[in-house]
Design a protein around this motif. Structure first.
Motif, PDB file in Angstrom:
ATOM      1  N   GLY A 286       4.251 -10.712   7.667  1.00  0.00           N
ATOM      2  CA  GLY A 286       3.956 -11.668   6.606  1.00  0.00           C
ATOM      3  C   GLY A 286       5.197 -11.910   5.792  1.00  0.00           C
ATOM      4  N   LYS A 287       5.263 -13.089   5.203  1.00  0.00           N
ATOM      5  CA  LYS A 287       6.416 -13.420   4.363  1.00  0.00           C
ATOM      6  C   LYS A 287       6.429 -12.506   3.140  1.00  0.00           C
ATOM      7  CE  LYS A 287       5.207 -17.688   3.807  1.00  0.00           C
ATOM      8  NZ  LYS A 287       5.089 -19.108   3.483  1.00  0.00           N
ATOM      9  N   ASN A 288       7.525 -12.532   2.401  1.00  0.00           N
ATOM     10  CA  ASN A 288       7.563 -11.806   1.130  1.00  0.00           C
ATOM     11  C   ASN A 288       6.483 -12.367   0.208  1.00  0.00           C
ATOM     12  OD1 ASN A 288       9.636 -10.028   1.626  1.00  0.00           O
ATOM     13  ND2 ASN A 288      11.197 -11.558   1.139  1.00  0.00           N
ATOM     14  N   GLY A 289       5.726 -11.480  -0.388  1.00  0.00           N
ATOM     15  CA  GLY A 289       4.699 -11.936  -1.319  1.00  0.00           C
ATOM     16  C   GLY A 289       3.406 -12.357  -0.646  1.00  0.00           C
ATOM     17  N   ALA A 290       3.301 -12.110   0.663  1.00  0.00           N
ATOM     18  CA  ALA A 290       2.084 -12.510   1.374  1.00  0.00           C
ATOM     19  C   ALA A 290       0.902 -11.611   1.025  1.00  0.00           C
ATOM     20  CB  ALA A 290       2.326 -12.490   2.881  1.00  0.00           C
ATOM     21  N   GLY A 291       1.199 -10.379   0.608  1.00  0.00           N
ATOM     22  CA  GLY A 291       0.116  -9.460   0.247  1.00  0.00           C
ATOM     23  C   GLY A 291       0.044  -8.233   1.136  1.00  0.00           C
ATOM     24  N   LYS A 292       1.134  -7.911   1.811  1.00  0.00           N
ATOM     25  CA  LYS A 292       1.132  -6.751   2.711  1.00  0.00           C
ATOM     26  C   LYS A 292       1.001  -5.458   1.916  1.00  0.00           C
ATOM     27  CE  LYS A 292       5.227  -7.900   4.325  1.00  0.00           C
ATOM     28  NZ  LYS A 292       5.495  -9.144   3.597  1.00  0.00           N
ATOM     29  N   THR A 293       1.836  -5.324   0.883  1.00  0.00           N
ATOM     30  CA  THR A 293       1.777  -4.111   0.059  1.00  0.00           C
ATOM     31  C   THR A 293       0.414  -3.981  -0.612  1.00  0.00           C
ATOM     32  OG1 THR A 293       4.145  -4.270  -0.331  1.00  0.00           O
ATOM     33  CG2 THR A 293       2.892  -2.900  -1.846  1.00  0.00           C
ATOM     34  N   THR A 294      -0.095  -5.113  -1.107  1.00  0.00           N
ATOM     35  CA  THR A 294      -1.403  -5.117  -1.757  1.00  0.00           C
ATOM     36  C   THR A 294      -2.476  -4.592  -0.799  1.00  0.00           C
ATOM     37  OG1 THR A 294      -0.707  -7.026  -3.033  1.00  0.00           O
ATOM     38  CG2 THR A 294      -3.057  -6.581  -2.950  1.00  0.00           C
ATOM     39  N   THR A 295      -2.446  -5.078   0.429  1.00  0.00           N
ATOM     40  CA  THR A 295      -3.419  -4.631   1.428  1.00  0.00           C
ATOM     41  C   THR A 295      -3.324  -3.118   1.631  1.00  0.00           C
ATOM     42  OG1 THR A 295      -3.090  -6.730   2.557  1.00  0.00           O
ATOM     43  CG2 THR A 295      -4.240  -5.013   3.784  1.00  0.00           C
TER      44      THR A 295
ATOM     45  N   ARG B  83      -7.452 -10.373  -6.181  1.00  0.00           N
ATOM     46  CA  ARG B  83      -6.720 -11.337  -6.989  1.00  0.00           C
ATOM     47  C   ARG B  83      -6.017 -10.610  -8.123  1.00  0.00           C
ATOM     48  NH1 ARG B  83      -8.737 -15.637  -9.247  1.00  0.00           N
ATOM     49  NH2 ARG B  83     -10.356 -16.165  -7.746  1.00  0.00           N
ATOM     50  N   PHE B  84      -4.851 -11.134  -8.489  1.00  0.00           N
ATOM     51  CA  PHE B  84      -4.154 -10.667  -9.684  1.00  0.00           C
ATOM     52  C   PHE B  84      -4.213 -11.810 -10.671  1.00  0.00           C
ATOM     53  CE2 PHE B  84      -1.938  -8.116  -6.409  1.00  0.00           C
ATOM     54  CZ  PHE B  84      -2.230  -6.863  -6.916  1.00  0.00           C
ATOM     55  N   GLY B  85      -4.985 -11.677 -11.709  1.00  0.00           N
ATOM     56  CA  GLY B  85      -5.149 -12.769 -12.661  1.00  0.00           C
ATOM     57  C   GLY B  85      -5.761 -13.960 -11.947  1.00  0.00           C
ATOM     58  N   SER B  86      -5.055 -15.086 -12.018  1.00  0.00           N
ATOM     59  CA  SER B  86      -5.601 -16.283 -11.379  1.00  0.00           C
ATOM     60  C   SER B  86      -5.092 -16.396  -9.950  1.00  0.00           C
ATOM     61  CB  SER B  86      -5.173 -17.517 -12.174  1.00  0.00           C
ATOM     62  OG  SER B  86      -3.764 -17.601 -12.151  1.00  0.00           O
ATOM     63  N   LYS B  87      -4.241 -15.459  -9.565  1.00  0.00           N
ATOM     64  CA  LYS B  87      -3.604 -15.561  -8.259  1.00  0.00           C
ATOM     65  C   LYS B  87      -4.401 -14.818  -7.200  1.00  0.00           C
ATOM     66  CE  LYS B  87       0.626 -15.110  -5.864  1.00  0.00           C
ATOM     67  NZ  LYS B  87       2.020 -15.144  -5.864  1.00  0.00           N
ATOM     68  N   GLU B  88      -4.923 -15.561  -6.244  1.00  0.00           N
ATOM     69  CA  GLU B  88      -5.712 -14.935  -5.188  1.00  0.00           C
ATOM     70  C   GLU B  88      -4.775 -14.532  -4.060  1.00  0.00           C
ATOM     71  OE1 GLU B  88      -8.935 -17.394  -4.018  1.00  0.00           O
ATOM     72  OE2 GLU B  88     -10.212 -15.677  -3.576  1.00  0.00           O
ATOM     73  N   VAL B  89      -4.565 -13.225  -3.910  1.00  0.00           N
ATOM     74  CA  VAL B  89      -3.590 -12.760  -2.923  1.00  0.00           C
ATOM     75  C   VAL B  89      -4.255 -12.581  -1.562  1.00  0.00           C
ATOM     76  CG1 VAL B  89      -1.963 -10.944  -2.334  1.00  0.00           C
ATOM     77  CG2 VAL B  89      -2.177 -11.693  -4.690  1.00  0.00           C
ATOM     78  N   LEU B  90      -5.415 -11.935  -1.540  1.00  0.00           N
ATOM     79  CA  LEU B  90      -6.139 -11.752  -0.277  1.00  0.00           C
ATOM     80  C   LEU B  90      -7.445 -12.531  -0.349  1.00  0.00           C
ATOM     81  CD1 LEU B  90      -5.578  -7.919   0.181  1.00  0.00           C
ATOM     82  CD2 LEU B  90      -4.279  -9.781   1.185  1.00  0.00           C
TER      83      LEU B  90
ATOM     84  N   ASP C 296       5.177   0.907   4.752  1.00  0.00           N
ATOM     85  CA  ASP C 296       5.353  -0.387   4.103  1.00  0.00           C
ATOM     86  C   ASP C 296       6.807  -0.820   4.210  1.00  0.00           C
ATOM     87  OD1 ASP C 296       5.049  -2.654   2.666  1.00  0.00           O
ATOM     88  OD2 ASP C 296       4.252  -1.714   0.860  1.00  0.00           O
ATOM     89  N   GLU C 297       7.064  -1.794   5.029  1.00  0.00           N
ATOM     90  CA  GLU C 297       8.413  -2.323   5.261  1.00  0.00           C
ATOM     91  C   GLU C 297       9.442  -1.200   5.396  1.00  0.00           C
ATOM     92  OE1 GLU C 297       9.611  -5.871   3.730  1.00  0.00           O
ATOM     93  OE2 GLU C 297       7.648  -6.592   3.123  1.00  0.00           O
ATOM     94  N   PRO C 298       9.267  -0.342   6.394  1.00  0.00           N
ATOM     95  CA  PRO C 298      10.162   0.811   6.482  1.00  0.00           C
ATOM     96  C   PRO C 298      11.595   0.430   6.833  1.00  0.00           C
ATOM     97  CG  PRO C 298       8.751   0.705   8.416  1.00  0.00           C
ATOM     98  CD  PRO C 298       8.274  -0.363   7.482  1.00  0.00           C
TER      99      PRO C 298
END
Ligand SMILES: Nc1ncnc2c1ncn2[C@@H]1O[C@H](COP(=O)(O)OP(=O)(O)O)[C@@H](O)[C@H]1O
Ligand SMILES: [Mg+2]
Lengths: 256, 299
Positions: free
Chosen positions: B36-45, B12-19, B158-160
């Motif tokens: 995954g859509k933009n902002g889905a959490g691919k980079t985070t993973t 999670r980033f702050g209150s935002k639960e990404v994964l 990552d999104e090459p």
């Protein structure tokens, strides 16, 4: 060890190819030449001014210029050189955070402490080289025109100022591993030095603070005792070492 | 064996639960599309896999070895191409690869030949300029070269292809297909046709979990719509079929479609054979990844 060497080489290559080494070199050489030049030219300026001064009723007596004046100039100008140095090098860590270049190196198995060590080492080496180049030039000209022996405690006073620079660089490294942008680094270093200057106005604290090391003029004129610089030197050395040492664990935990 | 195994990953980033409990298994020698859509959490993973982000929960194992935040040990198995790769702009490509080889502890004798081999692979062998002047496509290709330098078992990209024009995209996809023989490839994208073109396995990341996951063939089979399409040679054959199976509906000239659950395909085929209806086409309609993706995302 090989990784550290490679990263050191990369840092040096960056200093050279980005042009920063050249700028610093020119800057410190210019300052080095300027110090004795200003001292040398002052009497001429005074002569030129003397006429207009007498018109408004002031008398200017010619004062003999000595090496002391060149060294006084040195201690007056070197803070500007240090500020320029810190301004130019304030991005040495943060540029890598912001572009993401460091992430790639770290994912290749480069140990984080090596990053801090290499960058700090290059900064120290660069400051040392630039500073002594500047001081060396001032010394050379002063020896040629006058006599350096007029300045008392010349070695101690210049070493003290160099140590002050090292202390500022330690702060730079510390704030660099904490901040994300170089503005944060500059604010941190500037704030810390300013705080030190303000505290230095208190008579008791002033005796121990690293900012005391900046007062090389008092040493060369003999208005301060050499022994008075032992405490601030020790304090500067201890806090600088603490800053460098703390930078490593802080950087280890930094999210990039 | 799975080259990468993620179980119950939370971030999670702050209150935002990404994964929210992501499970992912990337088999060895697969080309794994991480959709995954933009902002889905691919980079985070991906950054968590590399030990660059601290997970709030769950486990990650690369080549069977546990990933620890801030440590780089498991990264020796991994080659990584970030979403916007940035290299030291004052170096040339060859200098950069040498630097990478040295910091990753490659043998000195190995670095030179391997760099030349990879620069040739990505088509930068004659590039003598500094990286400062590179186009995005060139940086992406250099990125693949640096990621493959120490022969990683897992290549993470990552999104090459996202920032590239169609030609650049094709070049990168072809490259990824080529390197498949040397390594396992995990790449993220929001472009479905990229996945359809080169992937063997795929996972959809949505709402912090992997919604669909498996080999492309399995997924197609599992979600295959039961639609069939029949095209006859003549009007007469069509009419005969329609009378025998009222559930068939006409969708074009001499074309019928039907669903398996309305009338079994085997029965239709038997009728066609018995009556010797001249046939142009009999096919099962392929569901596109796109319709699958939309279905998953809309659920
Ligand atoms: N460092 C961060 N701080 C706060 N929020 C972040 C951070 N990194 C990513 N996010 C948020 O997490 C979500 C997932 O981001 P990301 O993993 O980059 O998505 P993707 O790569 O799938 O497009 C986004 O909504 C983004 O805003
Ligand atoms: Mg992303």
């Amino acid at each position: 060890m090989k990784a550290l060497g490679a990263f050191l080489r990369k840092e040096l290559m960056e200093q050279v190819r980005s042009g920063r080494l050249l700028i610093l070199g020119i800057l410190f050489i210019l300052f080095g030449i300027m110090n004795p030049a200003v001292a040398k030219l002052t009497p001429r300026l005074m002569e030129m001014l003397a006429d207009s001064m007498t018109q408004i009723g002031m008398t200017v007596f010619p004062v003999p210029v000595t090496a002391l004046d060149a060294w006084a100039q040195f201690f007056k100008n070197i803070p500007m050189a240090l500020i320029a140095f810190v301004l130019l090098e304030s991005g040495v860590f943060t540029r890598e955070y912001q572009t993401g270049t460091l992430v790639l190196s770290l994912t290749k198995g480069l140990d984080r402490p090596k990053v801090v060590i290499a960058k700090a080492a290059v900064l120290l080496a660069l400051w040392t080289a630039c500073y002594w180049l500047c001081a060396g030039i001032t010394w050379g000209y002063s020896a040629y025109y006058w006599d350096n022996s007029a300045a008392r405690h010349l070695v101690l006073s210049t070493v003290c100022w160099w140590a002050f620079g090292v202390w500022v660089l330690a702060l730079t490294v510390l704030f660099s591993v904490m901040a994300r942008a170089n503005t944060g680094v500059l604010a941190g270093v500037g704030g810390a030095v300013l705080l030190c200057v303000l505290l230095g106005m208190l008579p008791t604290a002033g005796k121990y603070l690293p900012t005391r090391l900046m007062d090389g003029t008092a040493l060369i004129y003999g208005t301060a005792e050499a022994g008075a610089y032992t405490a601030p030197l020790l304090v500067a050395a201890a806090t600088a070492a603490a800053c460098f040492a703390a930078s490593i664990p802080i950087f280890n935990r930094k999210q990039l | 064996m799975d080259m990468l195994r993620i179980t119950g990953l939370r971030k999670r980033f702050g209150s935002k639960e990404v994964l929210r409990g992501l499970d992912l298994a990337v088999p060895e020698h697969s080309v794994f599309g991480f959709l995954g859509k933009n902002g889905a959490g691919k980079t985070t993973t991906m950054k968590t896999v590399l030990g660059l982000l601290r997970a709030d929960g769950g486990e990650i194992a690369v080549n069977g070895e546990k990933v620890l935040y801030g440590q780089t040990a498991t990264n020796r198995w991994i080659g990584y191409l970030p979403d916007v790769p940035e290299f030291y702009p004052f170096m040339t490509a060859a200098e950069y690869l040498r630097f990478c080889g040295e910091i990753s502890g490659m043998a000195k004798a190995d670095i030179g030949p391997r760099s030349r081999e990879l620069l040739a692979l990505v088509g930068l062998q004659n590039e003598k300029h500094r990286i400062r002047g590179y186009s995005r496509g060139m940086k992406q290709r250099l990125g693949i070269a640096q990621a493959l330098l120490n022969r990683p078992k897992l290549l993470i990209c990552d999104e090459p292809t996202s920032a590239l024009d169609p030609v650049g995209r094709k070049e990168i996809l072809d490259l990824l297909l080529t390197v498949r023989e040397q390594t396992t490839v995990l790449f993220s994208t929001h472009i479905l046709s990229d996945v359809e073109r080169i992937c063997t396995d795929v996972a959809f990341l949505d709402q912090g979990t992997a919604k669909i996951q498996g080999t492309l063939n399995e997924i197609r089979a599992r979600y295959r719509s039961e639609e069939y399409l029949v095209e006859t040679d003549s009007e007469a054959g069509l009419q005969a079929l329609q009378t025998a199976f009222p559930a068939l509906h006409k969708i074009g000239k001499n074309q019928l479609s039907f669903r398996e659950k309305d009338c079994p395909a085997a029965d239709v085929l038997r009728f066609l054979a018995d009556q010797a209806v001249p046939l142009l086409r009999f096919e099962r309609a392929e569901p596109s990844l796109e319709s699958l993706f939309m279905e998953v995302v809309e659920q």
